[in-house]
Write a protein that holds these residues in place. Structure first.
Motif, short mmCIF file in Angstrom:
data_model
loop_
_atom_site.label_atom_id
_atom_site.label_comp_id
_atom_site.label_asym_id
_atom_site.label_seq_id
_atom_site.Cartn_x
_atom_site.Cartn_y
_atom_site.Cartn_z
N ALA A 227 -32.95 -24.33 29.12
CA ALA A 227 -33.84 -23.17 29.04
C ALA A 227 -34.88 -23.37 27.94
CB ALA A 227 -33.04 -21.90 28.77
N LEU A 228 -36.08 -22.89 28.20
CA LEU A 228 -37.16 -22.86 27.21
C LEU A 228 -37.52 -21.39 27.00
CD1 LEU A 228 -40.41 -25.05 27.31
CD2 LEU A 228 -40.42 -22.68 26.55
N VAL A 229 -37.45 -20.95 25.75
CA VAL A 229 -37.72 -19.54 25.42
C VAL A 229 -38.88 -19.47 24.44
CG1 VAL A 229 -36.75 -17.38 24.53
CG2 VAL A 229 -35.25 -19.04 25.70
N THR A 230 -39.99 -18.90 24.87
CA THR A 230 -41.12 -18.72 23.94
C THR A 230 -40.89 -17.45 23.12
OG1 THR A 230 -42.55 -17.38 25.41
CG2 THR A 230 -42.65 -19.80 25.62
N GLY A 231 -41.46 -17.46 21.91
CA GLY A 231 -41.17 -16.35 21.00
C GLY A 231 -39.68 -16.25 20.74
N ARG B 115 -34.99 -14.16 20.24
CA ARG B 115 -33.85 -14.69 19.47
C ARG B 115 -32.54 -14.33 20.16
NH1 ARG B 115 -30.24 -13.04 15.48
NH2 ARG B 115 -29.77 -14.64 13.91
N GLU B 116 -32.42 -13.08 20.59
CA GLU B 116 -31.19 -12.65 21.26
C GLU B 116 -30.98 -13.39 22.58
OE1 GLU B 116 -28.88 -10.76 20.02
OE2 GLU B 116 -30.00 -10.29 18.19
N ILE B 117 -32.07 -13.63 23.31
CA ILE B 117 -31.97 -14.35 24.58
C ILE B 117 -31.57 -15.80 24.32
CG2 ILE B 117 -33.30 -15.21 26.55
CD1 ILE B 117 -34.87 -12.54 26.44
N SER B 118 -32.17 -16.43 23.31
CA SER B 118 -31.82 -17.81 22.98
C SER B 118 -30.34 -17.94 22.64
CB SER B 118 -32.67 -18.30 21.80
OG SER B 118 -34.04 -18.34 22.12
N ILE B 119 -29.85 -17.02 21.82
CA ILE B 119 -28.44 -17.05 21.43
C ILE B 119 -27.55 -16.86 22.66
CG2 ILE B 119 -26.65 -15.78 20.17
CD1 ILE B 119 -28.84 -15.15 18.06
N ALA B 120 -27.87 -15.89 23.49
CA ALA B 120 -27.05 -15.60 24.66
C ALA B 120 -27.03 -16.76 25.64
CB ALA B 120 -27.57 -14.33 25.36
N ALA C 208 -26.02 -23.01 28.23
CA ALA C 208 -27.29 -23.72 28.41
C ALA C 208 -27.68 -24.49 27.16
CB ALA C 208 -28.39 -22.73 28.77
N ASP C 209 -28.42 -25.58 27.36
CA ASP C 209 -29.16 -26.20 26.28
C ASP C 209 -30.47 -25.43 26.16
OD1 ASP C 209 -27.20 -28.16 25.92
OD2 ASP C 209 -28.15 -29.50 27.38
N VAL C 210 -30.96 -25.22 24.92
CA VAL C 210 -32.05 -24.28 24.72
C VAL C 210 -33.13 -24.88 23.82
CG1 VAL C 210 -32.71 -21.98 23.91
CG2 VAL C 210 -30.47 -22.33 24.96
N ALA C 211 -34.39 -24.73 24.26
CA ALA C 211 -35.54 -25.06 23.43
C ALA C 211 -36.15 -23.75 22.93
CB ALA C 211 -36.58 -25.85 24.22
N ILE C 212 -36.16 -23.57 21.62
CA ILE C 212 -36.68 -22.35 21.00
C ILE C 212 -38.10 -22.63 20.53
CG2 ILE C 212 -36.36 -20.69 19.13
CD1 ILE C 212 -33.39 -21.51 19.12
N ALA D 227 -36.58 -24.25 14.14
CA ALA D 227 -35.64 -25.33 13.80
C ALA D 227 -34.42 -24.79 13.08
CB ALA D 227 -36.35 -26.37 12.93
N GLU D 228 -34.62 -23.81 12.21
CA GLU D 228 -33.50 -23.21 11.48
C GLU D 228 -32.53 -22.52 12.43
OE1 GLU D 228 -32.71 -19.86 7.98
OE2 GLU D 228 -34.75 -20.58 8.38
N LEU D 229 -33.07 -21.72 13.35
CA LEU D 229 -32.22 -21.03 14.32
C LEU D 229 -31.55 -22.04 15.24
CD1 LEU D 229 -31.08 -18.52 15.70
CD2 LEU D 229 -33.22 -18.37 17.01
N ALA D 230 -32.28 -23.08 15.64
CA ALA D 230 -31.74 -24.10 16.54
C ALA D 230 -30.52 -24.79 15.91
CB ALA D 230 -32.81 -25.12 16.89
N ALA D 231 -30.63 -25.13 14.65
CA ALA D 231 -29.53 -25.81 13.97
C ALA D 231 -28.30 -24.90 13.88
CB ALA D 231 -29.97 -26.24 12.57
#
Length: 269
Positions: free
Chosen positions: A28-32, A39-44, A50-54, A63-67
């Motif tokens: 998944a790729l999540v803009t914003g 942020r909530e969608i990326s976490i969920a 899923a693997d996620v691109a923030i 990068a901080e949230l991704a890590a």
């Protein structure tokens, strides 16, 4: 339903039990994606397998949230800096994400801006173009390039985050409301273009307590909310159920739709 298409109870139970990681094997790729609803969608999505691109303009925050998210879920999560209003950057962004994570099969167009302005005649051309660029032009381009790739592969899902302002505009948010109304229209058009393998849907979001809401008169908003069925403003985590549904396997027959997640705001007088 005819007997030839009916599932057995055992099959239905097995599918339901398997839905604990409904996005397993997906990218998944999540803009914003570093704050607010994104942020909530990326976490969920990462929690759902899923693997996620923030993506956001602030790469360090992504990068901080991704890590943090990769450590918590064990998924591959990457952070990327990009301004979705920059047309030529978006194809490069998709290449960058796919080089690291593989083919993107879920796109969430969440990035948006709703700047405050003094009056309609005080809206400058620069501000108007900026609002349209982020809220409409960027999602159009992202769906065009990502949707084509999805259609050429095994398909995918694209989700837009719109706003109740698209149906209830005010003088204080008119360029934003117009852009979101146009985004609703793009949902139907892209669903037609890239169907049947690519599904395209939109969440029509009501007021949520995010960074955008910090510019609001919250006392006035809370007072207004008392007339809605929910009687309150939403919390960002409350968008997650709809996002997981629309991007997940149980929504296989849902495309071109607008789903209001607004506490009943659009149903209120």
């Amino acid at each position: 339903m005819s007997s030839s298409t009916a599932r057995t109870v055992a099959d239905a139970v097995a599918e339901t039990r398997a839905s604990g990681a409904p996005l397993a094997g997906r990218t998944a790729l999540v803009t914003g994606g570093s704050r607010g609803l994104g942020r909530e969608i990326s976490i969920a999505f990462a929690a759902a397998g899923a693997d996620v691109a923030i993506v956001s303009r602030k790469k360090d925050a992504c990068a901080e949230l991704a890590a943090e998210l990769a450590e918590a879920t064990g998924r591959r999560v990457t952070g990327h800096g990009a301004h979705v209003g920059e047309w030529d950057r978006l194809g490069e962004l998709l290449d960058e994400v796919e080089d690291g994570l593989g083919p993107v099969d879920i796109l969430v167009n969440n990035a948006g801006i709703a700047p405050v302005y003094p009056s309609l005649d005080g809206v400058t051309e620069e501000l108007f173009d900026k609002i349209i660029g982020v809220n409409l032009k960027g999602p159009f381009r992202m769906m065009a390039v990502a949707g084509k790739r999805m259609a050429e592969r095994d398909g995918g899902a694209m989700l837009n985050i719109s706003s109740m302002a698209s149906g209830r505009p005010t003088a204080g948010d008119l360029p934003y409301a117009a852009a979101k109304a146009a985004l609703n229209t793009l949902t139907a058009g892209f669903a037609q273009e890239y169907g049947p393998t690519v599904r395209v849907n939109t969440i029509v979001a009501g007021p949520f307590r995010t960074d955008i809401s910090k510019a609001w008169d919250m006392d006035a908003v809370d007072e207004m909310a008392r007339s809605w069925p929910s009687r309150r403003v939403g919390e960002p985590s409350e968008v997650v159920g709809a996002a997981l549904y629309l991007c997940g396997p149980t929504a296989s027959y849902t495309t071109g739709s607008l789903l209001a997640v607004d506490g009943g705001r659009l149903a209120a007088p």
